[in-house]
Motif scaffolding. Structure first.
Motif, PDB file in Angstrom:
ATOM      1  N   LEU A  40       0.879  -1.172   0.133  1.00 30.23           N
ATOM      2  CA  LEU A  40       0.124  -0.057   0.128  1.00 30.23           C
ATOM      3  C   LEU A  40       0.877   1.119   0.174  1.00 30.23           C
ATOM      4  O   LEU A  40       0.481   2.420  -0.450  1.00 30.23           O
ATOM      5  CB  LEU A  40      -0.903   0.148   1.177  1.00 30.23           C
ATOM      6  CG  LEU A  40      -1.898  -1.235   1.290  1.00 30.23           C
ATOM      7  CD1 LEU A  40      -2.346  -1.338   2.705  1.00 30.23           C
ATOM      8  CD2 LEU A  40      -3.023  -0.970   0.369  1.00 30.23           C
ATOM      9  N   GLN A  89      -4.670  -6.357  -8.563  1.00 33.86           N
ATOM     10  CA  GLN A  89      -4.061  -5.131  -8.635  1.00 33.86           C
ATOM     11  C   GLN A  89      -5.120  -3.979  -9.300  1.00 33.86           C
ATOM     12  O   GLN A  89      -5.270  -2.761  -8.591  1.00 33.86           O
ATOM     13  CB  GLN A  89      -2.778  -5.130  -9.256  1.00 33.86           C
ATOM     14  CG  GLN A  89      -2.004  -3.879  -9.170  1.00 33.86           C
ATOM     15  CD  GLN A  89      -0.684  -4.065  -9.712  1.00 33.86           C
ATOM     16  OE1 GLN A  89       0.238  -4.790  -9.000  1.00 33.86           O
ATOM     17  NE2 GLN A  89      -0.201  -3.284 -10.880  1.00 33.86           N
ATOM     18  N   ALA A  90      -5.397  -4.303 -10.413  1.00 37.67           N
ATOM     19  CA  ALA A  90      -6.196  -3.326 -11.111  1.00 37.67           C
ATOM     20  C   ALA A  90      -7.460  -3.017 -10.283  1.00 37.67           C
ATOM     21  O   ALA A  90      -7.854  -1.980 -10.173  1.00 37.67           O
ATOM     22  CB  ALA A  90      -6.702  -3.824 -12.275  1.00 37.67           C
ATOM     23  N   ARG A  93      -6.700  -0.967  -7.232  1.00 37.17           N
ATOM     24  CA  ARG A  93      -6.581   0.653  -7.569  1.00 37.17           C
ATOM     25  C   ARG A  93      -7.411   1.291  -7.681  1.00 37.17           C
ATOM     26  O   ARG A  93      -7.532   2.592  -7.687  1.00 37.17           O
ATOM     27  CB  ARG A  93      -5.403   0.433  -8.629  1.00 37.17           C
ATOM     28  CG  ARG A  93      -4.017   0.103  -8.251  1.00 37.17           C
ATOM     29  CD  ARG A  93      -3.128   0.111  -9.805  1.00 37.17           C
ATOM     30  NE  ARG A  93      -1.543  -0.183  -9.301  1.00 37.17           N
ATOM     31  CZ  ARG A  93      -0.580  -0.030  -9.983  1.00 37.17           C
ATOM     32  NH1 ARG A  93      -0.942   0.089 -11.335  1.00 37.17           N
ATOM     33  NH2 ARG A  93       0.434  -0.396  -9.725  1.00 37.17           N
ATOM     34  N   PRO A  99      -4.506   3.737  -2.637  1.00 40.34           N
ATOM     35  CA  PRO A  99      -3.509   4.405  -3.332  1.00 40.34           C
ATOM     36  C   PRO A  99      -3.639   3.721  -4.846  1.00 40.34           C
ATOM     37  O   PRO A  99      -3.830   2.438  -4.964  1.00 40.34           O
ATOM     38  CB  PRO A  99      -2.226   4.071  -2.941  1.00 40.34           C
ATOM     39  CG  PRO A  99      -2.638   3.612  -1.362  1.00 40.34           C
ATOM     40  CD  PRO A  99      -4.006   2.991  -1.369  1.00 40.34           C
ATOM     41  N   ASP A 100      -3.832   4.729  -5.695  1.00 37.97           N
ATOM     42  CA  ASP A 100      -3.432   4.174  -7.173  1.00 37.97           C
ATOM     43  C   ASP A 100      -2.303   3.584  -7.658  1.00 37.97           C
ATOM     44  O   ASP A 100      -1.987   3.199  -8.927  1.00 37.97           O
ATOM     45  CB  ASP A 100      -4.188   5.260  -8.141  1.00 37.97           C
ATOM     46  CG  ASP A 100      -3.388   6.617  -7.912  1.00 37.97           C
ATOM     47  OD1 ASP A 100      -2.229   6.321  -7.615  1.00 37.97           O
ATOM     48  OD2 ASP A 100      -3.641   7.905  -8.603  1.00 37.97           O
ATOM     49  N   ASP A 101      -1.348   3.810  -6.783  1.00 40.04           N
ATOM     50  CA  ASP A 101      -0.082   3.159  -7.119  1.00 40.04           C
ATOM     51  C   ASP A 101       0.433   1.870  -6.456  1.00 40.04           C
ATOM     52  O   ASP A 101       1.547   1.535  -6.308  1.00 40.04           O
ATOM     53  CB  ASP A 101       1.060   3.894  -7.104  1.00 40.04           C
ATOM     54  CG  ASP A 101       1.303   4.695  -5.801  1.00 40.04           C
ATOM     55  OD1 ASP A 101       0.245   4.097  -4.846  1.00 40.04           O
ATOM     56  OD2 ASP A 101       2.496   5.391  -5.366  1.00 40.04           O
ATOM     57  N   LEU A 102      -0.610   1.345  -5.656  1.00 41.85           N
ATOM     58  CA  LEU A 102      -0.457   0.062  -4.802  1.00 41.85           C
ATOM     59  C   LEU A 102      -0.240  -1.019  -5.900  1.00 41.85           C
ATOM     60  O   LEU A 102      -0.329  -1.015  -7.213  1.00 41.85           O
ATOM     61  CB  LEU A 102      -1.664  -0.325  -3.942  1.00 41.85           C
ATOM     62  CG  LEU A 102      -3.053  -0.713  -4.754  1.00 41.85           C
ATOM     63  CD1 LEU A 102      -2.950  -2.266  -5.108  1.00 41.85           C
ATOM     64  CD2 LEU A 102      -4.267  -0.607  -3.604  1.00 41.85           C
ATOM     65  N   PHE A 103       0.621  -2.006  -5.243  1.00 40.27           N
ATOM     66  CA  PHE A 103       0.869  -3.266  -6.218  1.00 40.27           C
ATOM     67  C   PHE A 103       0.737  -4.665  -5.384  1.00 40.27           C
ATOM     68  O   PHE A 103       0.857  -4.705  -4.059  1.00 40.27           O
ATOM     69  CB  PHE A 103       2.203  -2.944  -6.943  1.00 40.27           C
ATOM     70  CG  PHE A 103       3.299  -2.859  -5.892  1.00 40.27           C
ATOM     71  CD1 PHE A 103       4.287  -4.075  -5.793  1.00 40.27           C
ATOM     72  CD2 PHE A 103       3.851  -1.653  -5.471  1.00 40.27           C
ATOM     73  CE1 PHE A 103       5.177  -3.899  -4.873  1.00 40.27           C
ATOM     74  CE2 PHE A 103       4.725  -1.698  -4.662  1.00 40.27           C
ATOM     75  CZ  PHE A 103       5.556  -2.885  -4.278  1.00 40.27           C
TER      76      PHE A 103
END
Length: 390
Positions: A40, A89-90, A93, A99-103
């Motif tokens: 996150l 992941q998509a 996000r 967060p829109d950059d979580l992975f």
């Protein structure tokens, strides 16, 4: 502590490392099958990472802080099933508030978590003493540090502040060793203080066969009080578990009186003990019927051990703890029959019974001890410890 003393229920505490302590085991070692971590955020400051992980706790069943191979502190959630990591992941996000950059990660670059919240209102932290660590929880600012005694051995110190005022301080001078590690668990322990959480702290004394010293801090009115908990064999101290699902956590340890009583340390087993924090004292709840399931689970663990290793039926150290667990469940006569049929008559472990009341320091008066057989010593022990009546 030897593995045979580690009943999972009694001593389950999150395995974890501290900031900067990248060990050979990675967070990936905690994953199975298609499980993955949700990463996150990442922060250089451990306190900031812990605060973020706590904030995300409402969105996930468990959140953690781990040290990454680059030295930063990663805020992760999970593990979660991820048969299609890209799709997961998509989806995450796109969720509001995340967060829109979580992975999604397999954890190969992570050490084991050093902070975790894996149950409602329960947080755990492990501190290794190498560098001071500060974080905030429940309106307190905690500072964990290391001090040294006059022999240059290290011990952990814990200071908790409300604003600029010291709420309480704990110095584990009785646990001085070559390191200054400590464990800290924050959880609601007191049923008489709804909405509040208490702090369980422990430190390991070092040595092959010794002990975790515990102190518990709780608020009493306008002040904080620190009381001693049990000193338990091994390095983890109490397991903190909500055994009856009421939102109040119990303290799970082992009955130390079984260690060395019937066999060497390595051949000793010990039944669990269930206690509760009650403000100014710790109370034993082992006879409370609400916790019968916990003792059934403990007995099931022993039954599984002896199925895997049938020779344990001939080991007095195992038989003693197994019989105690049976007795706790009202099955003493059944256990007694097994003890009489199975115990090791050739054991040279010295066993005695005291024929007089104990002295003020708990020892047997001179000349009042006599040798006795294992079944007799065990039955006396179980009666004295309250496992059987009479």
């Amino acid at each position: 502590m030897q593995s045979r003393l580690r009943a999972p229920l009694a001593l389950a505490v999150a395995a974890c490392l501290v900031p900067g302590a990248i060990g050979p085991a990675s967070a990936q070692s905690g994953l199975s099958g298609d499980e993955r971590w949700i990463v996150l955020a990442s922060r250089q400051d451990p306190a900031e990472a812990i605060a973020l992980a706590r904030a995300y706790r409402e969105r996930f069943e468990a959140t953690h802080v781990v040290t990454s191979s680059n030295g930063w502190n990663a805020v992760v959630a999970g593990p979660v099933p991820a048969s299609d990591p890209g799709a997961l992941q998509a989806r995450l996000r796109a969720e509001p508030g995340l967060p829109d950059d979580l992975f999604v990660s397999d954890g190969t670059r992570f050490a084991e978590p050093y902070w975790t919240a894996d149950a409602p209102r329960l947080e755990r932290l492990r501190f290794d003493g190498d560098a001071p660590l500060a974080f905030e929880a429940d309106g307190l600012t905690f500072l964990l540090d290391a001090a040294r005694d006059d022999t240059d051995l290290a011990y952990p110190t814990i200071d908790a502040y409300e604003g600029r005022r010291v709420a309480f301080s704990i110095a584990f001078e009785d646990a001085a060793s070559f390191s200054a590690g400590a464990r800290l668990t924050i959880a609601p322990l007191d049923p008489e203080a709804p909405g509040e959480r208490q702090i369980v702290t422990s430190a390991f004394t070092g040595g092959a066969h010794c002990c975790a010293v515990t102190r518990i801090a709780g608020r009493l009115g306008a002040r904080w009080l620190v009381i001693p908990g049990a000193t338990l064999d091994g390095d983890t101290g109490y397991g903190v578990r909500d055994l009856d699902g009421d939102g109040v956590y119990e303290l799970v340890g082992i009955d130390q009186s079984f260690l060395y009583a019937y066999a060497s340390y390595a051949a000793s087993f010990a039944p669990i003990v269930i206690e509760r924090y009650a403000g100014k004292k710790i109370v034993d709840l082992s006879d409370d019927p609400r916790f019968r399931r916990a003792f059934e689970d403990d007995l099931a663990w022993m039954d599984e051990a002896v199925r895997d290793e049938p020779a344990l039926w001939r080991e007095n150290g195992f038989l003693a703890a197994w019989a105690a667990s049976m007795a706790r469940l009202g099955r003493w006569e059944e256990a007694r029959a097994r003890v009489l049929a199975s115990f090791d008559r050739s054991s040279d472990w010295p066993l005695t019974i005291c024929e007089a009341p104990a002295t003020a320091d708990g020892t047997c008066p001179a000349g009042a001890e006599r040798p006795a057989a294992f079944p007799d010593v065990l039955e006396r022990h179980l009666r004295e410890r309250g496992y059987i009546g009479g």
